[in-house]
Enzyme design. Structure first.
Site, PDB file in Angstrom:
ATOM      1  N   CYS A   8       1.061  -1.120  -0.208  1.00  0.00           N
ATOM      2  CA  CYS A   8      -0.173  -0.348  -0.236  1.00  0.00           C
ATOM      3  C   CYS A   8       1.176   1.664  -0.136  1.00  0.00           C
ATOM      4  CB  CYS A   8      -1.136  -0.196   1.501  1.00  0.00           C
ATOM      5  SG  CYS A   8      -2.182   1.278   1.265  1.00  0.00           S
ATOM      6  N   ASP A 132      -5.761  -3.351  11.146  1.00  0.00           N
ATOM      7  CA  ASP A 132      -4.961  -2.104  11.512  1.00  0.00           C
ATOM      8  C   ASP A 132      -4.946  -1.805  13.412  1.00  0.00           C
ATOM      9  OD1 ASP A 132      -2.767  -0.673  10.747  1.00  0.00           O
ATOM     10  OD2 ASP A 132      -3.382   0.469   9.713  1.00  0.00           O
TER      11      ASP A 132
END
Length: 230
Positions: A8, A132
């Site tokens: 990412c 996350d």
């Protein structure tokens, strides 16, 4: 089943090419203005053209307006949207587009395994649940969290599939995507412990925000493959 890999925070063509060469399944682009890895729609459209077939492009947004998201869909053409803010299930579904829902583990209402599983269940139509760690901001934290909190989430994932498709489709459970503090040095152990569908990394393979280290990307992929083989 092999563990899928997403890199990412892409900002450069050469990093996308290196990620693909290393074996990435997906690359992420960030459209959150407060992120150091944020790119605009025009830059993202140029980067999109560098992504070959069979590698997904994921557009990460945080509490974006509907107009902003629709522009990203129209001009960038992401395969998946990734909602990383306070978006409700209705907010995620309004576009009729495949999406990932990011959950900030340890945050308000998501600080226990049961609470986290209950939140996940409300996004039962997501193409994946991405986990996350919680910070006061949004976007990737670069921090790890207690992976044992995902134990109940697996059960919720199976329940969501059964509710949507019937008991015979328990195998179609919502995929779990592990993020937060992953590096080439710790991802092998994390994959062995959690057995996620996919892993997502950004800062763990960078020299500076948005600038990837190609050797680290290759080492990350190698570590994931070792875990798969084990």
């Amino acid at each position: 089943m092999r563990t899928r890999i997403k890199f990412c925070g892409m900002t450069r063509n050469e990093d996308i090419a290196a990620a693909v060469a290393a074996g990435a399944d997906a690359i992420g682009m960030i459209f959150y203005p407060k992120s150091k890895r944020c790119i605009d729609v025009a830059q993202a459209a140029r980067l999109r053209r560098a992504v070959p077939a069979f590698v997904d492009v994921v557009a990460l947004v945080v509490n974006a307006t509907e107009e902003e998201v629709r522009r990203i869909i129209g001009e960038v053409g992401p395969d998946l949207l990734q909602f990383h803010g306070d978006e409700t299930p209705a907010d995620c579904r309004v576009y009729g587009h495949r999406y990932l829902r990011a959950l900030r583990v340890g945050g308000p209402g998501m600080d226990t395994a049961a609470a986290l599983a209950a939140t996940c269940a409300t996004y039962g139509d997501a193409a994946g649940w991405l986990f996350d760690s919680y910070t006061s901001g949004f976007g990737g934290s670069g921090l790890a969290f207690d992976h044992h909190l995902l134990d109940d989430v697996r059960k919720a994932s199976v329940a969501a599939a059964c509710s949507a498709l019937g008991e015979q489709h328990a195998h179609a459970a919502v995929p779990l995507i592990l993020s937060g503090g992953l590096t080439p040095e710790n991802v092998e152990a994390a994959v062995r412990t959690v057995r996620p569908y996919a892993v997502d990394v950004s800062s763990g393979v960078e020299r500076s925000p948005g600038i990837k280290v190609h050797d680290k990307m290759r080492a990350f992929v190698d570590a994931v493959r070792r875990a798969d083989e084990a």
